[in-house]
Design an enzyme around this catalytic site. Structure first.
Site, PDB file in Angstrom:
ATOM      1  CG  HIS A   1      -1.655  -0.178  -4.536  1.00 13.14           C
ATOM      2  ND1 HIS A   1      -2.220  -1.184  -5.306  1.00 13.14           N
ATOM      3  CD2 HIS A   1      -2.675   0.324  -3.770  1.00 13.14           C
ATOM      4  CE1 HIS A   1      -3.500  -1.293  -5.012  1.00 13.14           C
ATOM      5  NE2 HIS A   1      -3.816  -0.392  -4.099  1.00 13.14           N
TER       6      HIS A   1
ATOM      7  CG  ASP B   1      -8.223  -1.445  -4.520  1.00 14.12           C
ATOM      8  OD1 ASP B   1      -7.005  -1.179  -4.450  1.00 14.12           O
ATOM      9  OD2 ASP B   1      -8.926  -1.643  -3.508  1.00 14.12           O
TER      10      ASP B   1
ATOM     11  CG  HIS C   1      -2.042  -1.025   1.080  1.00 14.13           C
ATOM     12  ND1 HIS C   1      -2.042  -2.205   1.790  1.00 14.13           N
ATOM     13  CD2 HIS C   1      -3.161  -1.044   0.304  1.00 14.13           C
ATOM     14  CE1 HIS C   1      -3.128  -2.907   1.479  1.00 14.13           C
ATOM     15  NE2 HIS C   1      -3.822  -2.227   0.582  1.00 14.13           N
TER      16      HIS C   1
ATOM     17  CG  HIS D   1      -7.423   3.447  -3.890  1.00 19.52           C
ATOM     18  ND1 HIS D   1      -6.330   3.652  -4.699  1.00 19.52           N
ATOM     19  CD2 HIS D   1      -7.329   2.170  -3.441  1.00 19.52           C
ATOM     20  CE1 HIS D   1      -5.604   2.549  -4.749  1.00 19.52           C
ATOM     21  NE2 HIS D   1      -6.182   1.629  -4.002  1.00 19.52           N
TER      22      HIS D   1
END
Length: 447
Positions: free
Chosen positions: A177, A323, A173, A213
């Site tokens: 990414h 995602d 994360h 996000h």
């Protein structure tokens, strides 16, 4: 203006150090207040997990008072700000690229719509600034800068804020990414079934939501935050804790940068709310909710993309696909992402073991191997979503390509799992792909 030239337009210098200090103080310490109903989080309000807090929890069985929590968090924020005030510039913000690297990065951007886009290579070519460079390019390609009359310096500053609020020490994360998800979102926005109905607002929302996000992700999951009684879990009442934090942090940065300050109040309110709806949709706990709704729409053939509500729903689905699209990439890229996400799981498991907490599912390196984790993820999460996405798009070349990669990658992980179980010579249960295993897999793969 070239997206790579923008890298040199984002720097602002003042005549005196006092002005610089005031600017840093304003950006780093001011409480962001907005006129809309969305409550934003101050940038850097809740940084990395403080293991002193966790240690106290393990010993005493409870987290300290809110005052103590705020004191520790405030100290971390002060330390970060003081580095800036002393002129210690974070290494990630330096743009030291020679012309060869710039040329290769430009060449890659010319193929940014290709599904085999190598985000790891692009991140190296841009000196760790893949997210900023990609966003500048895509906002220009989609005509968003002109349409919304965005100030180029302010836009670049906002992108830098987003990129820097990802934690580079997270194996998965992190900003790479975010860049990977943004590139995938760009590909999905170009799907003919969707593209012909999208407005500039839809495109900007899709790209911004993809980029932000997972902003300020701590590298641990929601159950970890809940069982350690983290402040964020209390703040969001244990519901979509991380997703709420990502959304509110994004709103805080938008207001802090004043990127949209020139737009009508009603439009900025709508953008903030829709960003929240998109980012909150990435909560994996809501997977069945969205799948059931998508299946119903497809079975009844009642999606009307002329309607803003239906378009927004498909943007949510597109972001959910982006995602978790790693298993649908080519094997070399997919394998890297798989090992990165499992490494992050294992780190959480090690922390839980260290502080005598119950080890979360998928986080026990001794029991949960990379192949077994990936096979389960592909079977129960990825395949159902992407099969429905392919049904929506009408089995376009991109959708078929993704499903083909997904099936091949799943077969490879199954082969690796079988070899792990059948091998009596190896005691290594880490699940990492060895060179000999990968060579064997490549030899077995059919074109």
């Amino acid at each position: 203006m070239s997206c790579l030239m923008v890298e040199r337009c984002g720097e602002i210098s003042f005549d005196s150090p006092d002005q610089n200090a005031k600017c840093v103080r304003m950006l780093g310490d001011a409480r962001v207040r907005g006129q809309t109903g969305v409550v934003s989080e101050r940038r850097g309000s809740y940084p990395f997990i403080d293991f002193r807090l966790l240690n106290n929890t393990a010993l005493s069985g409870e987290v300290g008072t809110k005052k103590k929590v705020k004191r520790l968090l405030s100290f971390q924020r002060y330390f970060h700000a003081s580095r800036l005030l002393r002129g210690i510039v974070p290494q990630a913000s330096l743009y030291l690229l020679d012309e060869d690297y710039l040329g290769q990065a430009r060449h890659m951007l010319s193929k940014v719509g290709m599904w085999d886009f190598d985000i790891f290579l692009f991140d190296r070519l841009t000196n760790g600034n893949s997210l900023v460079t990609l966003l500048c390019h895509l906002f220009n390609v989609h005509g968003l800068i002109h349409h919304f009359q965005l100030d180029m310096v302010t836009l670049h500053r906002f992108f830098v804020m987003v990129q820097e609020d990802y934690h580079s020490q997270n194996p998965y994360h992190n900003a790479v990414h975010a860049a990977d998800v943004t590139q995938a979102m760009h590909c999905y926005l170009r799907e003919p079934k969707l593209a012909s109905f999208l407005t500039p607002s839809d495109i900007m929302l899709g790209l911004l939501a993809a980029a932000a996000h997972d902003v300020d992700h701590p590298g641990v999951n929601q159950p970890f935050l809940i069982k350690t009684k983290h402040h964020l879990a209390s703040l969001y009442q244990n519901v979509s804790v991380l997703e709420n934090h990502h959304w509110r942090s994004t709103i805080g940065m938008l207001r802090e940068s004043r990127l949209l300050a020139h737009l009508p109040k009603e439009l900025t309110q709508d953008i903030e709310q829709q960003l929240g709806s998109l980012i909150l949709a990435t909560d994996i706990n809501r997977q069945n909710e969205f799948l059931i709704r998508l299946k119903s729409h497809l079975d009844n053939q009642d999606l009307r993309l002329e309607d803003a509500q239906d378009r927004h729903f498909m943007l949510q689905i597109a972001l959910k696909c982006a995602d978790i699209c790693n298993p649908c990439r080519v094997w070399d890229l997919s394998k890297q992402w798989s090992e990165r996400v499992c490494e992050e799981f294992y780190r959480q498991g090690d922390l839980e073991q260290k502080f005598e907490l119950e080890i979360s599912p998928l986080c026990n390196q001794q029991k949960d191997t990379v192949p077994s984790i990936q096979i389960g993820f592909m079977t129960y999460i990825v395949e159902p979503l992407f099969e429905r996405w392919a049904q929506f798009t009408g089995n376009t070349p991109l959708s078929e390509n993704m499903l083909n990669h997904l099936r091949r990658n799943k077969a490879k992980w199954k082969s690796l799992l079988h070899k792990q179980h059948s091998s009596s010579r190896s005691n290594d249960h880490s699940g990492q792909v060895t060179g000999s295993q990968e060579q064997s897999l490549n030899e077995e793969e059919t074109p």
